[in-house]
Design an enzyme around this catalytic site. Structure first.
Site, mmCIF file in Angstrom:
data_model
loop_
_atom_site.group_PDB
_atom_site.id
_atom_site.type_symbol
_atom_site.label_atom_id
_atom_site.label_comp_id
_atom_site.label_asym_id
_atom_site.label_seq_id
_atom_site.Cartn_x
_atom_site.Cartn_y
_atom_site.Cartn_z
ATOM 1 N N TYR A 52 -11.205 7.136 -14.700
ATOM 2 C CA TYR A 52 -11.562 5.971 -13.876
ATOM 3 C C TYR A 52 -12.320 4.954 -14.732
ATOM 4 O O TYR A 52 -12.006 3.759 -14.724
ATOM 5 C CB TYR A 52 -12.416 6.433 -12.684
ATOM 6 C CG TYR A 52 -12.716 5.348 -11.663
ATOM 7 C CD1 TYR A 52 -11.872 5.145 -10.571
ATOM 8 C CD2 TYR A 52 -13.841 4.539 -11.783
ATOM 9 C CE1 TYR A 52 -12.146 4.159 -9.631
ATOM 10 C CE2 TYR A 52 -14.127 3.552 -10.844
ATOM 11 C CZ TYR A 52 -13.277 3.363 -9.771
ATOM 12 O OH TYR A 52 -13.557 2.380 -8.843
ATOM 13 N N ILE A 63 -19.435 0.489 -2.849
ATOM 14 C CA ILE A 63 -19.135 -0.245 -1.618
ATOM 15 C C ILE A 63 -18.788 0.777 -0.538
ATOM 16 O O ILE A 63 -18.058 1.738 -0.792
ATOM 17 C CB ILE A 63 -17.923 -1.194 -1.842
ATOM 18 C CG1 ILE A 63 -18.151 -2.109 -3.064
ATOM 19 C CG2 ILE A 63 -17.632 -2.019 -0.589
ATOM 20 C CD1 ILE A 63 -19.330 -3.030 -2.995
ATOM 21 N N ASP A 77 0.839 -1.206 0.000
ATOM 22 C CA ASP A 77 0.000 0.000 0.000
ATOM 23 C C ASP A 77 0.870 1.251 0.000
ATOM 24 O O ASP A 77 1.993 1.254 0.505
ATOM 25 C CB ASP A 77 -0.911 -0.006 1.240
ATOM 26 C CG ASP A 77 -2.176 0.827 1.035
ATOM 27 O OD1 ASP A 77 -3.249 0.225 0.857
ATOM 28 O OD2 ASP A 77 -2.084 2.072 1.051
ATOM 29 N N LYS A 83 -11.059 1.175 -15.757
ATOM 30 C CA LYS A 83 -11.776 -0.040 -15.341
ATOM 31 C C LYS A 83 -12.261 -0.840 -16.547
ATOM 32 O O LYS A 83 -12.280 -2.075 -16.507
ATOM 33 C CB LYS A 83 -12.943 0.318 -14.412
ATOM 34 C CG LYS A 83 -12.499 0.956 -13.074
ATOM 35 C CD LYS A 83 -11.563 0.069 -12.264
ATOM 36 C CE LYS A 83 -11.296 0.633 -10.870
ATOM 37 N NZ LYS A 83 -10.330 -0.176 -10.103
ATOM 38 N N ASN A 125 -5.550 -4.444 -6.584
ATOM 39 C CA ASN A 125 -6.752 -3.784 -6.079
ATOM 40 C C ASN A 125 -6.571 -2.295 -5.838
ATOM 41 O O ASN A 125 -7.567 -1.564 -5.788
ATOM 42 C CB ASN A 125 -7.138 -4.512 -4.769
ATOM 43 C CG ASN A 125 -8.051 -3.709 -3.888
ATOM 44 O OD1 ASN A 125 -9.260 -3.659 -4.123
ATOM 45 N ND2 ASN A 125 -7.499 -3.050 -2.868
ATOM 46 N N THR A 170 -16.731 2.069 1.689
ATOM 47 C CA THR A 170 -15.332 2.035 2.137
ATOM 48 C C THR A 170 -14.845 3.475 2.272
ATOM 49 O O THR A 170 -15.537 4.407 1.852
ATOM 50 C CB THR A 170 -14.413 1.346 1.088
ATOM 51 O OG1 THR A 170 -14.285 2.225 -0.046
ATOM 52 C CG2 THR A 170 -14.944 0.001 0.641
HETATM 53 P P1 NAI Z 1 -9.909 2.564 -0.273
HETATM 54 O O1 NAI Z 1 -9.642 4.006 -0.551
HETATM 55 O O2 NAI Z 1 -10.635 2.172 0.967
HETATM 56 O O3 NAI Z 1 -8.554 1.737 -0.326
HETATM 57 C C1 NAI Z 1 -7.648 1.877 -1.376
HETATM 58 C C2 NAI Z 1 -6.256 1.590 -0.849
HETATM 59 O O4 NAI Z 1 -5.372 1.738 -1.959
HETATM 60 C C3 NAI Z 1 -5.808 2.573 0.247
HETATM 61 O O5 NAI Z 1 -5.236 1.862 1.327
HETATM 62 C C4 NAI Z 1 -4.773 3.429 -0.467
HETATM 63 O O6 NAI Z 1 -3.734 3.895 0.403
HETATM 64 C C5 NAI Z 1 -4.247 2.483 -1.509
HETATM 65 N N1 NAI Z 1 -3.664 3.195 -2.640
HETATM 66 C C6 NAI Z 1 -4.176 4.287 -3.274
HETATM 67 N N2 NAI Z 1 -3.328 4.695 -4.211
HETATM 68 C C7 NAI Z 1 -2.258 3.863 -4.183
HETATM 69 C C8 NAI Z 1 -1.045 3.800 -4.882
HETATM 70 N N3 NAI Z 1 -0.740 4.683 -5.832
HETATM 71 N N4 NAI Z 1 -0.168 2.814 -4.593
HETATM 72 C C9 NAI Z 1 -0.459 1.919 -3.610
HETATM 73 N N5 NAI Z 1 -1.576 1.934 -2.897
HETATM 74 C C10 NAI Z 1 -2.479 2.904 -3.171
HETATM 75 O O7 NAI Z 1 -10.673 2.050 -1.591
HETATM 76 P P2 NAI Z 1 -11.619 0.790 -1.856
HETATM 77 O O8 NAI Z 1 -13.001 1.285 -1.940
HETATM 78 O O9 NAI Z 1 -11.289 -0.330 -0.965
HETATM 79 O O10 NAI Z 1 -11.182 0.460 -3.355
HETATM 80 C C11 NAI Z 1 -10.348 -0.628 -3.692
HETATM 81 C C12 NAI Z 1 -10.520 -0.941 -5.161
HETATM 82 O O11 NAI Z 1 -11.897 -1.239 -5.421
HETATM 83 C C13 NAI Z 1 -10.155 0.216 -6.095
HETATM 84 O O12 NAI Z 1 -9.502 -0.302 -7.235
HETATM 85 C C14 NAI Z 1 -11.502 0.799 -6.472
HETATM 86 O O13 NAI Z 1 -11.471 1.426 -7.736
HETATM 87 C C15 NAI Z 1 -12.355 -0.469 -6.504
HETATM 88 N N6 NAI Z 1 -13.779 -0.213 -6.370
HETATM 89 C C16 NAI Z 1 -14.275 0.428 -5.259
HETATM 90 C C17 NAI Z 1 -15.634 0.707 -5.184
HETATM 91 C C18 NAI Z 1 -16.233 1.422 -4.024
HETATM 92 O O14 NAI Z 1 -17.410 1.827 -4.146
HETATM 93 N N7 NAI Z 1 -15.558 1.602 -2.917
HETATM 94 C C19 NAI Z 1 -16.536 0.315 -6.273
HETATM 95 C C20 NAI Z 1 -15.918 -0.393 -7.346
HETATM 96 C C21 NAI Z 1 -14.576 -0.622 -7.382
#
Ligand code: NAI
Length: 247
Positions: free
Chosen positions: A154, A187, A39, A158, A88, A189
């Site tokens: 985005y 989701i 991360d 995707k 992810n 989050t």
């Molecule tokens: P989140 O913001 O809770 O977690 C994302 C994590 O990725 C964080 O710990 C962040 O520090 C890390 N991160 C961000 N940029 C980074 C980088 N350049 N290098 C390394 N780590 C990095 O987000 P969430 O919601 O858990 O999302 C995870 C995945 O799921 C993403 O790919 C997002 O696009 C996808 N997603 C999320 C949805 C939602 O509604 N939350 C819906 C559909 C897909």
């Protein structure tokens, strides 16, 4: 899934310190895997790795190919092999109509959400081949299927990720690596933590199930796809979206 579903497996989860990635790390660890919490937020990654035990943290920017190469190298050094990966990490980026989208933000969102998945597969696959096979899940979105006003990079990332998943799956299926994509609806989050309550309610209204998803519901599907129970599943895209895309 049994508590030993991932015994002796080594797994990398990018963006593993928060939200969906964290839920995946917890499930993999509960299933016996050795987990690499990779991360940007090194402190949060370390805190989760300490909680899980049998886990390490790697701080990196997934948009940096050399850092991704080192992440894989470090994982193999620490645990001797690599079998599983969840690519992810992702960011939403600012919201602007296409003609007004700042190119700097375009490049950053594409770098973190798309280039990172190519870099990850590029370095994870050779390590998995060396281990005799493996499984990868690339985290897409319902926005890999449909558009969303204000989010051109985005949505582009995707959608592209699905084609990459199919292509890599085709190439490596004969060699024992399965590669799939997961498409979550909205989701609950930290990615959505800055939404005002009205916007949140309008998002809920887009899901026939009547609520947003939980990170653990996405983790459950992801871990199924990584498991031996999904042995005949590769190159496909699996929604976990509360019915969002039925409309
Ligand atoms: P989140 O913001 O809770 O977690 C994302 C994590 O990725 C964080 O710990 C962040 O520090 C890390 N991160 C961000 N940029 C980074 C980088 N350049 N290098 C390394 N780590 C990095 O987000 P969430 O919601 O858990 O999302 C995870 C995945 O799921 C993403 O790919 C997002 O696009 C996808 N997603 C999320 C949805 C939602 O509604 N939350 C819906 C559909 C897909």
């Amino acid at each position: 899934m049994s508590t030993a579903a991932f015994a002796d497996k080594v797994a990398i989860v990018t963006g593993g310190a928060s939200g969906i990635g964290e839920a995946v790390c917890r499930r993999l660890s509960a299933g016996g895997a050795k987990v690499v919490v990779a991360d940007f937020n090194g402190e949060a990654a370390q805190a989760l790795a300490d909680t899980l035990g049998n886990a390490i943290a790697v701080q990196l920017d997934v948009a940096d190919a050399e850092a991704v190469r080192r992440m894989v190298e470090r994982s193999v050094e620490a645990f001797g092999a690599l079998h599983l990966a969840v690519n992810n990490a992702g960011i939403g980026g600012p919201s602007h109509p296409t003609a007004d989208y700042p190119l700097e933000d375009w490049h950053r969102v594409i770098g973190v959400n798309l280039h990172s998945v190519m870099y990850s597969m590029k370095y994870e696959i050779p390590a998995m081949l060396a281990a005799g096979g493996g499984a990868i899940v690339n985290m897409a979105s319902i926005l890999g299927s449909v558009g969303w006003s204000g989010s051109i990079p985005y949505v582009a990332a995707k959608h592209a990720l699905l084609g990459m998943t199919k292509t890599a799956a085709m190439e490596y299926a004969p060699k024992g690596i399965r590669i799939n994509a997961v498409g979550p609806g909205f989701i609950d989050t930290p990615l959505l933590s800055n939404l005002d309550p009205q916007v949140y309610a309008s998002l809920v209204g887009l899901h026939p199930i009547g609520r947003l998803g939980t990170a653990d519901e996405v983790a459950a599907l992801t871990c199924f796809l990584l498991s031996g129970d999904a042995g005949f599943i590769t190159g496909s895209y699996h929604l976990v979206d509360g019915g969002y895309t039925t409309r």
